[in-house]
Design a protein around this motif. Structure first.
Motif, mmCIF file in Angstrom:
data_model
loop_
_atom_site.group_PDB
_atom_site.id
_atom_site.type_symbol
_atom_site.label_atom_id
_atom_site.label_comp_id
_atom_site.label_asym_id
_atom_site.label_seq_id
_atom_site.Cartn_x
_atom_site.Cartn_y
_atom_site.Cartn_z
ATOM 1 N N GLU A 140 -52.255 45.835 4.129
ATOM 2 C CA GLU A 140 -53.449 46.201 3.482
ATOM 3 C C GLU A 140 -53.772 47.453 2.691
ATOM 4 O O GLU A 140 -54.235 47.260 1.463
ATOM 5 C CB GLU A 140 -54.782 46.125 4.468
ATOM 6 N N ILE A 141 -53.368 48.389 3.063
ATOM 7 C CA ILE A 141 -53.774 49.702 2.428
ATOM 8 C C ILE A 141 -52.543 49.956 1.531
ATOM 9 O O ILE A 141 -52.503 50.360 0.275
ATOM 10 C CB ILE A 141 -53.933 50.958 3.288
ATOM 11 N N GLY A 142 -51.452 49.464 2.045
ATOM 12 C CA GLY A 142 -50.165 49.855 1.266
ATOM 13 C C GLY A 142 -50.297 48.787 -0.291
ATOM 14 O O GLY A 142 -49.745 48.754 -1.245
ATOM 15 N N GLU A 172 -56.109 50.380 -5.815
ATOM 16 C CA GLU A 172 -56.669 50.438 -4.529
ATOM 17 C C GLU A 172 -57.470 49.220 -4.081
ATOM 18 O O GLU A 172 -57.518 48.899 -2.916
ATOM 19 C CB GLU A 172 -57.460 51.746 -4.245
ATOM 20 N N GLN A 194 -55.999 44.698 -1.617
ATOM 21 C CA GLN A 194 -55.642 44.793 -0.254
ATOM 22 C C GLN A 194 -55.388 43.483 0.502
ATOM 23 O O GLN A 194 -56.054 42.946 0.874
ATOM 24 C CB GLN A 194 -57.087 45.493 0.387
ATOM 25 N N TRP A 214 -60.495 37.502 3.544
ATOM 26 C CA TRP A 214 -59.548 37.927 4.418
ATOM 27 C C TRP A 214 -58.580 37.066 5.032
ATOM 28 O O TRP A 214 -57.435 37.078 5.010
ATOM 29 C CB TRP A 214 -60.441 38.731 5.658
ATOM 30 N N ARG A 226 -40.631 57.965 6.859
ATOM 31 C CA ARG A 226 -40.257 57.373 5.561
ATOM 32 C C ARG A 226 -38.915 58.169 5.200
ATOM 33 O O ARG A 226 -38.157 57.270 4.541
ATOM 34 C CB ARG A 226 -41.369 57.146 4.554
ATOM 35 N N LEU A 280 -40.242 48.944 9.524
ATOM 36 C CA LEU A 280 -41.168 49.480 9.020
ATOM 37 C C LEU A 280 -41.576 48.896 7.549
ATOM 38 O O LEU A 280 -40.892 48.407 7.093
ATOM 39 C CB LEU A 280 -40.902 50.881 8.512
ATOM 40 N N GLU A 331 -47.922 57.449 0.665
ATOM 41 C CA GLU A 331 -49.270 56.838 0.734
ATOM 42 C C GLU A 331 -49.471 56.916 2.211
ATOM 43 O O GLU A 331 -48.624 56.781 3.125
ATOM 44 C CB GLU A 331 -49.447 55.532 0.238
ATOM 45 N N ILE A 332 -50.925 56.876 2.613
ATOM 46 C CA ILE A 332 -51.199 56.916 3.965
ATOM 47 C C ILE A 332 -52.638 56.293 4.238
ATOM 48 O O ILE A 332 -53.499 56.591 3.490
ATOM 49 C CB ILE A 332 -51.178 58.405 4.677
ATOM 50 N N ALA A 333 -52.705 55.627 5.255
ATOM 51 C CA ALA A 333 -53.845 54.961 5.596
ATOM 52 C C ALA A 333 -54.589 55.688 6.516
ATOM 53 O O ALA A 333 -54.120 56.344 7.306
ATOM 54 C CB ALA A 333 -53.745 53.419 6.410
ATOM 55 N N TRP A 382 -63.740 49.909 7.989
ATOM 56 C CA TRP A 382 -62.200 49.752 7.687
ATOM 57 C C TRP A 382 -61.226 50.202 8.958
ATOM 58 O O TRP A 382 -60.520 51.040 9.094
ATOM 59 C CB TRP A 382 -61.799 50.972 6.540
ATOM 60 N N GLU A 424 -45.803 60.679 8.535
ATOM 61 C CA GLU A 424 -45.543 59.593 7.547
ATOM 62 C C GLU A 424 -44.221 60.101 6.465
ATOM 63 O O GLU A 424 -43.563 59.365 6.256
ATOM 64 C CB GLU A 424 -46.696 59.370 6.728
ATOM 65 N N GLY A 483 -60.481 53.101 3.928
ATOM 66 C CA GLY A 483 -60.519 51.833 3.016
ATOM 67 C C GLY A 483 -59.668 52.025 1.976
ATOM 68 O O GLY A 483 -59.568 50.637 1.147
ATOM 69 N N GLU A 484 -58.856 52.792 1.749
ATOM 70 C CA GLU A 484 -57.870 52.839 0.564
ATOM 71 C C GLU A 484 -56.630 53.837 0.976
ATOM 72 O O GLU A 484 -57.017 54.682 1.675
ATOM 73 C CB GLU A 484 -58.444 53.094 -0.697
ATOM 74 N N LYS A 485 -55.740 53.828 0.347
ATOM 75 C CA LYS A 485 -54.678 54.641 0.672
ATOM 76 C C LYS A 485 -54.874 56.168 0.208
ATOM 77 O O LYS A 485 -55.479 56.216 -0.827
ATOM 78 C CB LYS A 485 -53.261 54.267 0.057
ATOM 79 N N PHE A 488 -58.233 55.204 7.635
ATOM 80 C CA PHE A 488 -59.574 54.836 7.816
ATOM 81 C C PHE A 488 -60.668 55.025 6.785
ATOM 82 O O PHE A 488 -61.810 55.349 7.102
ATOM 83 C CB PHE A 488 -60.010 55.371 9.278
ATOM 84 N N GLN A 521 -48.507 50.721 4.493
ATOM 85 C CA GLN A 521 -49.449 51.272 5.440
ATOM 86 C C GLN A 521 -50.574 49.902 5.703
ATOM 87 O O GLN A 521 -50.748 49.193 4.830
ATOM 88 C CB GLN A 521 -50.274 52.010 4.456
ATOM 89 N N ARG A 522 -50.782 49.726 6.776
ATOM 90 C CA ARG A 522 -51.698 49.176 7.730
ATOM 91 C C ARG A 522 -51.521 47.725 7.444
ATOM 92 O O ARG A 522 -52.183 46.672 6.834
ATOM 93 C CB ARG A 522 -53.214 49.248 7.020
ATOM 94 N N VAL A 534 -56.391 57.344 -13.830
ATOM 95 C CA VAL A 534 -55.281 57.514 -12.903
ATOM 96 C C VAL A 534 -55.696 56.688 -11.379
ATOM 97 O O VAL A 534 -55.073 55.864 -10.950
ATOM 98 C CB VAL A 534 -54.713 58.843 -12.778
ATOM 99 N N SER A 535 -56.649 57.424 -10.936
ATOM 100 C CA SER A 535 -57.353 56.985 -9.643
ATOM 101 C C SER A 535 -58.841 57.377 -9.649
ATOM 102 O O SER A 535 -59.067 58.468 -10.008
ATOM 103 C CB SER A 535 -56.552 57.846 -8.595
#
Lengths: 324, 408
Positions: free
Chosen positions: A199-201, A228, A231, A275, B327, A177, B346-348, B290, B323, B352-354, B350, A180-181, B389-390
């Motif tokens: 990429e996302i992690g 974020e 990537q 990339w 984990r 494991l 965190e989760i992907a 993405w 997820e 473009g970011e987590k 689609f 992400q991605r 933060v985000s």
């Protein structure tokens, strides 16, 4: 694209022409333009552009430099080009929507990730036949091959695993494991380390492939950029394994990592949405594809500096460099 | 808190080790031994309140709305699960509101510990309270802001975005476009008022000006008639004439009474946004960025139709659970909930970011798509809006303004 055979070829070239920097040929797929741009590594200019099929992405070159393999994703095929003429010689059965591919160090077979079908397709490049279809996780993407050719590692983007596949039996023998991605898997030339980018992690997992087990996780921090935006996608390692380059996508930077301590030593500013990357065989230059700025950046590896940007086609995606 | 997390991490190690032993025999489809196997049992509960037909027949809800997204998530989860010895089971239930609580009890009696709910706001709260500590509830439809504020619940996660998130996403783009003067038209149903309130809040937050506000009364009657367009072409221009100078018309029409009629019929030649025209949403079948193309294709191959926002939200809800289970190596709701709301999750998806969760109210942070009828137009948050933060927390109620008090 930097396995030992290529290096051996380089060595021969270098010895044959001492004191003269050898000129290699660099091939860049342009995803949006349906073309491949050809650059000369000596002049750093575009010398030719040819039709690469619909949505060309992953690209690699045979160890003898004679054949270029291009994933034409929207054609559901791998197109093979003669590097002497830049003409297509044939296509290979790839399964649907091929994205990334890797050649066995001997030059045969070819391993292709099929995102749509959760398969890795193994194709014999001599007979043009499918040798095996290996079921893996959801959305397989990265494929890396160990220098001895015995282990294929595939990353699946939604399952978030690196799958270790025995290239003789075509069976998965271990899964690790990662974050992400996962997009890309790269062995060092001595085979003792495997780098998997998420990429996302936003991380790169360092794996000891002999066990296999995770030994470290590389994280990135760039002042002024949100986490974020970082990537990681493409990964390349120098032949001695001491330096690792990681393309950081929309962070518009390539991270330079110490291969012994896994510390990030520098961030090199390149074009937008970087990339994929490839070294010249002498490791003088590293070429990066910058999808959103339609150019490639050229890194002088000894100086650790970006020395030039060269405009190619629209949305450059993959890059491969001739071994000679 | 830390102790539990660490313990569950060890669980992952044990699981991986078990798998390693089990996999020495070779083979792709490795399955752990029976006693190691965990089952993550979820139910997708869709409460179908009676509704008039939509204005456009393109919006007729398919019978498997939401469930189809769940089916894809379960396939995705099983692929991961087969490598780790976890089994993901999903049951679909569609009931009218009066049978919802009974259906919940039946599902819990069958062993479901996770309930993904497609229902309106008050029903979501009712179901979450009924479930109590017996299940973790995931809201995949209700956009009510009060569910994220004063009416929040400890056993409730929000996968659907709130009205404030949707309004803020659109507002950021309109301000970026330098279209700050808005003509707000709201419907006469309570949900329309709530959405209009979200746009009023977004105007205050991002510097929009409500140049004109009007209410479009729902006078009942059938939604469609043959040659109905003849009257629409006369009615909408009249309804929208003599409005103060504005850059854009914003429709708040969740009840689907009039918004679809606005584009091309407004008195002034102005773009329409909100419930028609440029719409803020979680998903669109034309979204390809993405890596989404592969996701769309997998869904279409499995279900034979395009992916709708409800499908995406159910897919995401079940992927979040998977997820968490993967984990932590656990199938327990309290362990998963704590991990999902923690810093490590965190989760992907689609986008473009987590995606991560806001621990103060259980809302998943997510970029919001701004879509036209055919293609993706933009994605918010816009780059220019910063946050300590985000950037995703520029959408919706941020922690300091939250009225949700869960003691977290």
């Amino acid at each position: 694209m930097s396995h030992p055979l290529i290096r051996a070829a380089c060595l021969a070239t270098c010895l044959a022409a001492p004191g003269v920097a050898p000129a290699y040929t660099v091939y860049v797929t342009n995803e949006k333009d349906n073309t491949v741009s050809v650059l000369d590594s000596d002049t750093l200019e575009v010398t030719a552009t040819f039709d690469g099929g619909q949505r060309p992405r992953g690209i690699t070159i045979s160890p003898d430099g004679a054949s270029l393999f291009v994933c034409a994703s929207d054609d559901d095929t791998v197109r093979v080009f003669d590097t002497a003429t830049l003409k297509q010689t044939h296509t290979l059965p790839s399964g649907p929507d091929p994205e990334l591919l890797v050649l066995h160090p001997s030059g045969n077979p070819l391993y292709i990730a099929n995102e749509d079908d959760n398969l890795v397709t193994v194709v014999d490049v001599e007979t043009h036949t499918v040798l095996a279809e290996i079921p893996v996780g959801v959305e397989p993407e990265g494929v890396g091959i160990s220098p001895d050719g015995k282990t294929l590692v595939n990353t699946s983007e939604t399952t978030n695993m690196a799958h270790f596949i025995d290239t003789e039996t075509f069976q998965i023998y271990e899964n690790i494991l990662v974050d992400q991605r996962p997009r890309f898997a790269q062995f060092t030339d001595d085979g003792t380390r495997l780098y998997v980018s998420s990429e996302i992690g936003g991380t790169v997992t360092v794996i000891d492939p002999a066990v296999p087990e995770t030994i470290h996780k590389i994280t990135f921090e760039i002042p002024g950029l949100s986490p974020e935006a970082i990537q990681p996608v493409g990964v390349r390692t120098t032949a001695d394994g001491k330096t690792v380059f990681v393309a950081l996508g929309p962070a518009n930077r390539v991270a330079v990592i110490n291969g012994d301590t896994f510390e990030v030593e520098d961030y090199l500013l390149v074009g937008q949405r970087v990339w994929q990357m490839a070294f010249t065989p002498d490791e003088k230059y590293l070429f990066t594809t910058n999808g959103n700025s339609n150019d490639v950046s050229i890194v002088d590896v000894a100086k650790m500096k970006v020395i030039k940007s060269v405009q190619v086609g629209r949305q450059p995606w993959g890059v491969a460099v001739s071994p000679n | 808190m830390r102790t539990v997390l660490n313990r569950s991490r060890n669980g992952v190690c044990r699981l991986l080790f078990t798998f390693l032993l089990a996999s020495l025999g070779g083979g792709a489809a490795q399955i752990a031994t029976a006693q190691d196997k965990q089952t993550i049992h979820s139910v997708v509960l869709r409460v179908d309140a009676p509704r008039p037909k939509p204005i456009s027949r393109l919006d007729l809800p398919p019978a498997d709305l939401g469930f189809a997204g769940g089916a894809l998530a379960t396939e995705d989860n099983q692929t991961t699960g087969r490598f780790l010895g976890q089994d993901f089971v999903t049951t679909n239930i569609a009931v009218p509101p009066e049978q919802a609580l009974e259906a919940l009890e039946t599902a819990l009696a069958d062993g479901a510990r996770y309930v993904v709910v497609l229902a309106d706001g008050p029903m979501v709260v009712q179901l979450a309270d009924a479930a109590g500590d017996r299940a973790l509830v995931l809201n995949a439809r209700a956009p009510d802001d009060d569910l994220r504020n004063a009416n929040c619940r400890a056993n409730l996660l929000h996968i659907a975005p709130s009205r404030a998130m949707l309004a803020d996403a659109l507002a950021q783009f309109l301000i970026w476009k330098k279209w700050p003067r808005w003509f707000l038209i709201e419907g006469s149903h309570p949900e329309d008022t709530a959405m209009a309130d979200a746009y009023r809040r977004a105007a205050r937050k991002f510097g929009g000006k409500l140049a004109e506000e009007r209410v479009f009364e729902d006078t009942g009657g059938s939604r469609r008639t043959d040659t109905g367009h003849v009257q629409v072409q006369k009615q909408i221009p009249v309804f929208t004439q003599r409005a103060s100078k504005h850059d854009v018309v914003i429709a708040a029409d969740e009840a689907d009474v009039f918004a679809a009629y606005l584009p091309y019929h407004t008195w002034e030649a102005r773009p329409v946004a909100g419930s028609a025209g440029l719409r803020p949403t979680t998903w669109h079948p034309a979204q390809e960025a993405w890596g989404a193309t592969q996701f769309q294709r997998r869904f279409e191959k499995l279900n034979g139709r395009f992916l709708r926002p409800e499908d995406y939200q159910v897919w995401l809800a079940l992927r979040v659970l998977s997820e968490g289970a993967t984990r932590t190596g656990s199938d327990q709701p309290d362990v998963l909930s704590e991990y999902i709301l923690g810093d490590d999750f965190e989760i992907a998806a689609f986008k473009g970011e987590k995606l991560t969760f806001r621990p103060w109210n259980g809302q998943i942070r997510q970029p919001i798509l701004l879509v036209g009828s055919r293609v993706l137009v933009s994605v918010s948050p816009q780059d220019e809006y910063l946050h300590r933060v985000s950037k995703l927390d520029t959408l919706g109620y941020d922690e300091p303004e939250s009225a949700c008090d869960l003691g977290r």
